[in-house]
Design a protein around this motif. Structure first.
Motif, short mmCIF file in Angstrom:
data_model
loop_
_atom_site.label_atom_id
_atom_site.label_comp_id
_atom_site.label_asym_id
_atom_site.label_seq_id
_atom_site.Cartn_x
_atom_site.Cartn_y
_atom_site.Cartn_z
N UNK A 102 0.84 -1.20 0.00
CA UNK A 102 0.00 0.00 0.00
C UNK A 102 0.87 1.25 0.00
N UNK A 103 0.30 2.34 -0.47
CA UNK A 103 1.02 3.61 -0.45
C UNK A 103 1.30 4.01 1.00
N UNK A 104 2.51 4.48 1.23
CA UNK A 104 2.91 4.95 2.56
C UNK A 104 3.23 6.43 2.47
N UNK A 105 2.77 7.20 3.40
CA UNK A 105 3.00 8.65 3.38
C UNK A 105 3.92 9.03 4.53
N UNK A 106 4.65 10.13 4.39
CA UNK A 106 5.49 10.60 5.50
C UNK A 106 4.71 10.84 6.78
N UNK A 107 3.48 11.33 6.65
CA UNK A 107 2.67 11.61 7.84
C UNK A 107 2.39 10.33 8.63
N UNK A 108 2.19 9.21 7.92
CA UNK A 108 1.95 7.93 8.60
C UNK A 108 3.18 7.52 9.41
N UNK A 109 4.38 7.69 8.82
CA UNK A 109 5.62 7.33 9.51
C UNK A 109 5.83 8.22 10.73
N UNK A 110 5.53 9.51 10.61
CA UNK A 110 5.69 10.43 11.74
C UNK A 110 4.71 10.10 12.84
#
Length: 521
Positions: A102-110
């Motif tokens: 799935x697409x991963x976004x920087x906001x998810x990692x933060x």
């Protein structure tokens, strides 16, 4: 393709939006975390969008796919269940998309980071405020409480940092690991960005070009390679030079049809044989200079009498020790180490002198160090400059150790350095292994910096047994040091703040010090 009628076609690479799907998730994750902790040192890497792509790569095959029936884009981990191998259940026949990431976004990692380490938010805010203060005593607010930060000026500010601008020098670490690449640390390479005056590379391990693209983007990496003034290689071990031919070949292609001078490559004498062999396959457009010619004594002889340089070198004779291949040391003549005729080196030295002047550098000196034979460290000294009121400001001094044991030559060369970049391959408990493989421990690197009176010490070349942060002895005084990570960019103007980053790194990775069995060259 149209001749296959109603067949399903799976096309790879035709949709540029696929570039937005992360492949190296672990690497992107750590880069995002570092960027969140200290955006001044760590750029936002790992996530690509169509907006940042060069215009020439945005074209797609939409016209082709519109004319072909049953066309499906290939995706990472897409599976095709073939009937003769998967007879039951019949419902599984066809394309299996369950494994597609799935697409991963920087906001998810933060969000995950803040959930795992809630303290990192306050630490990041404090660090950003401290950066704005740039060394002065300032008050920062965390959870509604005002606290006073200690001044960064625990040592006298070097004269070279007076009225410093952000376009003087930037040190970009393209690889900070040893022996072999890992998913967190590539092998040795340091990009010295002199901005409008060009750039240099200190070592060029495999993957250097890829790291340049991650740090500067595709077009930015091309520009960085195009503006290279010189590449300096410390020794012949593969993790320090196997990315060199790729960089040279790209520069040749980028400058094709444009008037330019060959790039000067400075390295140990064995490197010339490798480059000569490679040039039978591809034009590298370079001039090779043995590190022996850029030692301090050789440069003094050259600068004092360029015309008589050949005679002065031919008169030199001293012994050095090298391995006979069976672990024993034998005496040899230094003159035997230099296959290039002395007369051939003179025009290259003149070209190097011109390049250094144009780059705003006073000198480049190779320093013999204790590793394999031969191995070198390097000293870069910037020319003095005049500030706005006409005052002469001394130039900065940067020293890079290459791979070495602590040694007298490097200690003398590092005296008063603005920045010392020193290898720290092993933790302190592995001092015996460090001696056997002629590397330094973290404690030895710190002691080398302290004994030379350097302003800032940056540790690099960590064993891959430390995938994120090395084990440091709690007794080590770290008031003037920092730990390098891949794609970390240190600007000359930010040196006063640099040591304050270490607590953030400790907080970010303190629980992830994993010791593994690896091979260290």
């Amino acid at each position: 393709m149209s001749k296959f009628g109603a067949a399903q076609h799976i096309m790879a690479g035709n949709e540029m939006k696929d570039i937005e799907v992360l492949i190296l998730k672990a690497s992107a994750r750590i880069a995002t975390r570092l960027n969140n902790s200290c955006c001044q040192l760590f750029s936002a890497l790992g996530f690509w969008s169509l907006k940042c792509m060069p215009s020439g790569l945005k074209a797609s095959n939409e016209d082709l796919t519109s004319r072909i029936n049953e066309t499906n884009p290939a995706k990472n981990l897409l599976s095709l269940c073939v009937e003769q191998f998967h007879l039951r259940p019949y419902t599984n026949l066809g394309l299996d998309k369950s494994g597609i990431p799935k697409l991963t976004s920087p906001s998810t990692i933060i969000d995950e980071l803040l959930s795992d380490i809630p303290k990192i938010l306050d630490e990041s805010q404090n660090l950003n405020q401290l950066w704005l203060g740039n060394g002065e005593k300032i008050f920062v607010q965390a959870n509604g409480v005002m606290t006073e930060e200690l001044s960064l000026h625990d040592s006298a500010l070097p004269g070279c940092l007076e009225d410093v601008s952000r376009d003087d020098l930037e040190i970009v670490f393209l690889g900070t690991g040893s022996s072999q690449p890992s998913k967190y640390r590539n092998v040795s390479s340091i990009f010295i960005n002199l901005f409008s005056k060009g750039s240099l590379l200190l070592d060029c391990g495999e993957g250097t070009l890829g790291q340049l693209k991650r740090r500067f983007g595709i077009e930015g990496a091309d520009e960085a390679v195009r503006c290279l003034r010189c590449i300096w290689i410390s020794h012949i071990h593969a993790d320090h030079h196997t990315g060199l031919a790729r960089i040279l070949a790209l520069r040749t292609n980028l400058l094709k049809g444009i008037p330019h001078d060959p790039l000067i490559v400075i390295g140990p004498v064995q490197l010339k044989g490798y480059l000569d062999a490679y040039q039978r396959l591809e034009d590298l457009d370079m001039l090779f200079l043995d590190c022996e010619y850029t030692k301090e004594a050789s440069l003094k002889a050259f600068n004092s009498n360029e015309d008589g340089y050949t005679n002065s070198l031919e008169g030199q004779h001293s012994d050095f020790m090298m391995s006979d291949g069976r672990g024993r040391m034998q005496s040899c003549s230094k003159r035997q180490r230099i296959p290039v005729q002395y007369a051939d080196a003179v025009p290259i030295l003149k070209s190097l002198k011109k390049v250094l002047v144009e780059a705003g550098l006073e000198t480049l000196i190779s320093v013999p160090v204790e590793h394999c034979e031969p191995a070198f460290g390097v000293v870069l000294k910037a020319a003095n400059r005049i500030n706005r009121v006409g005052k002469t400001i001394p130039g900065w001094k940067l020293v890079y150790s290459g791979d070495t044991r602590p040694c007298t030559e490097l200690k003398h060369a590092s005296c008063g350095a603005t920045v010392l970049i020193h290898e720290a391959t092993f933790e302190d408990s592995l001092s015996k292994e460090a001696e056997e493989k002629k590397h330094s421990t973290i404690k030895e690197a710190v002691e080398a910096g302290n004994s030379s009176g350097v302003y800032r010490l940056i540790l690099t070349h960590f064993s891959q047994r430390y995938p994120k942060i090395p084990k440091c002895d709690g007794k080590i005084q770290m008031h003037n040091m920092c730990i390098a990570f891949d794609n970390m960019s240190v600007n000359l103007a930010d040196l006063p703040v640099l040591p304050k980053v270490v607590p953030s790194l400790e907080l970010l990775f303190g629980d992830e010090r994993i010791t593994e069995d690896v091979i260290d060259a």
